[in-house]
Design a protein around this motif. Structure first.
Motif, PDB file in Angstrom:
ATOM      1  N   THR A 115       7.758  -5.029  -7.080  1.00 21.88           N
ATOM      2  CA  THR A 115       6.854  -4.472  -6.196  1.00 21.88           C
ATOM      3  C   THR A 115       7.631  -3.286  -5.667  1.00 21.88           C
ATOM      4  OG1 THR A 115       7.987  -5.819  -4.356  1.00 21.88           O
ATOM      5  CG2 THR A 115       6.072  -6.671  -5.665  1.00 21.88           C
ATOM      6  N   THR A 138       2.122   0.475 -14.713  1.00 21.49           N
ATOM      7  CA  THR A 138       1.544  -0.189 -13.504  1.00 21.49           C
ATOM      8  C   THR A 138       2.522  -0.290 -12.282  1.00 21.49           C
ATOM      9  OG1 THR A 138       0.117  -1.273 -15.170  1.00 21.49           O
ATOM     10  CG2 THR A 138       0.363  -2.342 -12.554  1.00 21.49           C
ATOM     11  N   SER A 197       2.745   3.231 -10.814  1.00 24.33           N
ATOM     12  CA  SER A 197       1.627   3.646 -10.073  1.00 24.33           C
ATOM     13  C   SER A 197       1.645   3.160  -8.739  1.00 24.33           C
ATOM     14  CB  SER A 197       0.300   3.314 -10.900  1.00 24.33           C
ATOM     15  OG  SER A 197      -0.842   3.533 -10.189  1.00 24.33           O
ATOM     16  N   ARG A 198       1.851   1.773  -8.669  1.00 21.07           N
ATOM     17  CA  ARG A 198       2.115   1.152  -7.232  1.00 21.07           C
ATOM     18  C   ARG A 198       3.204   1.744  -6.347  1.00 21.07           C
ATOM     19  NH1 ARG A 198       1.237  -4.942  -9.936  1.00 21.07           N
ATOM     20  NH2 ARG A 198      -1.086  -4.436 -10.369  1.00 21.07           N
TER      21      ARG A 198
END
Length: 441
Positions: free
Chosen positions: A190, A207, A210-211
């Motif tokens: 995260t 991914t 991108s987060r």
């Protein structure tokens, strides 16, 4: 360094050589625990481990490598059928970190050519197959990446990737144990976990990045790092640009697959280009061939990518070792300066439409430049006149199908525009963040 996990055998104590969110181990403690596992499984043909993102997994896999017993990492979220297939196909016995034997000290180093890992492929063309990776191939690839990325014992690697793939396990765990850097596994990748964990190198899939870009404060917390590495799928150009703006550095992209390990990468001390993955790492050669297998020498021509070199696998379980050039199944272009651009899988990302060869990735990149588009996947679908038509699946807000078709037509040649755009709430992805185009079809 003759031992595969050379740095692990350094007697010097290193606080928090490896850690996860719940615990940590020094190098000495890891060697002690892994040696006990090695004693408990010595002589077995093959073992499997449920590869949770924990220190227990690292201990068991390290122990198997010390013992010279090939180990099969099993995805912890594998369904009953997938798990049963992997165990039956490999014949491996599932074990855990409680396996221990009498204290016999650290085992001697196994033969470099012996199998180390059996990594199961994603099974996109049938049941998952076990790729046999030798100790020699692992060492060759990690040494090449240490050179390319200027990776040293002074580094601290941070990531939260799964421990059953090349990215998270080979690079993300065995790399630090061979090179001597510290490893901090965040449990989950995260933005908040990455920002809260100081390091010099961070690994992520598109991914993840991108987060991270969607959380500017957390992205800026990564500014002290010297290297942000992206792989396992193409990094969209807008994410590349956002990372560069927020963190002060462009990410390093690299290319590889289970059967070849990492074969192409940008350099730590060199240029980094959006949409391109660099040049071959030391010990690896690449080439492009046409549909008939003829080598393609013209720069920037789309062709089928083949590789050969010291990082290749020993074949699938029960099959012979591949000789010569290995067909990756990917299509790519190679520029006059040797830089590679991966177009995608030949089966899904090379679209033959009306006599043209179009790379799905180029159309996806154009769609992602539209301010309303958050995700895009492009495939070829049957067309009675064109053979295949370009069909786009898009996650967007405030844009219509007609808007997006016109946008691509303005960005690219007219024959590269999608004939159909389908708006979705989300794209199907696997654990590594790769879009599952088969599910779209």
């Amino acid at each position: 360094m003759t031992r595969l996990l050379g740095a692990l055998h350094d007697a010097a104590e290193q606080t928090d050589a490896v850690r996860d969110p719940d615990s940590s181990l020094s190098r000495h403690q890891l060697l002690e625990r892994a040696s006990a596992v090695a004693a408990g499984i010595a002589g077995r043909r093959m073992v499997a481990v449920r590869a949770t993102p924990t220190l227990d997994t690292i201990v068991v896999i390290t122990g198997a490598l010390l013992a010279g017993v090939p180990v099969v990492p099993v995805p912890p979220d594998a369904g009953e059928l997938e798990r049963a297939h992997i165990l039956a196909d490999s014949g491996a016995e599932l074990i855990d970190a409680r396996v221990a034997g009498p204290d016999r000290g650290v085992p001697g180093e196994p033969d470099p050519g012996a199998p180390a890992l059996i990594l199961y492929t994603s099974g996109t063309t049938g049941p998952p197959k076990g790729a046999v990776i030798s100790r020699r191939a692992l060492a060759a690839d990690l040494d090449a990446l240490a050179q390319v990325w200027q990776w040293t014992p002074d580094d601290t690697l941070v990531h939260g990737l799964p421990l059953f793939h090349v990215h998270g396990l080979v690079l993300g765990v065995l790399g630090p144990l061979r090179i001597g850097s510290r490893l901090a596994h965040t449990g989950k990748p995260t933005p908040q976990a990455y920002a809260a964990t100081p390091g010099t190198m961070y690994f992520g899939v598109p991914t993840v990045w991108s987060r991270v870009c969607a959380a500017p404060a957390e992205a800026r917390a990564l500014r002290p790092a010297r290297l942000l590495v992206s792989g396992s799928a193409p990094l969209p150009a807008p994410v590349f640009d956002s990372l560069r703006e927020l963190t002060g550095q462009a990410p390093v992209e690299r290319y590889g697959m289970t059967e070849t390990l990492i074969t192409v990468s940008a350099r730590a001390d060199g240029e980094r280009r959006p949409g391109q993955v660099g040049r071959p790492v030391p010990g690896v050669e690449t080439r492009l061939v046409g549909d008939a297998g003829d080598p393609l020498d013209e720069p920037d021509t789309i062709g089928h990518l083949q590789v050969r070199g010291s990082t290749l696998f020993d074949g699938y379980l029960g099959q012979d070792r591949p000789e010569g050039w290995f067909a990756t199944g990917d299509v790519a272009t190679i520029g006059a300066d040797g830089w590679h651009r991966i177009v995608g899988r030949a089966s899904t990302d090379l679209i033959k439409t009306g006599g043209y060869r179009v790379g799905a990735g180029e159309v996806e990149d154009a769609l992602l430049l539209h301010p309303a588009v958050r995700e895009a996947a492009v495939v070829g679908t049957p067309h009675p006149d064109l053979g295949e038509q370009i069909t786009a699946y898009v996650v967007a807000e405030g844009a219509t199908e007609r808007d997006l078709i016109a946008w691509v037509a303005d960005c690219l040649a007219a024959h590269k525009r999608p004939r159909t755009v389908r708006l979705l709430d989300a794209l199907p992805r696997n654990a590594m963040g790769k879009v599952q185009k088969g599910a779209l079809r």
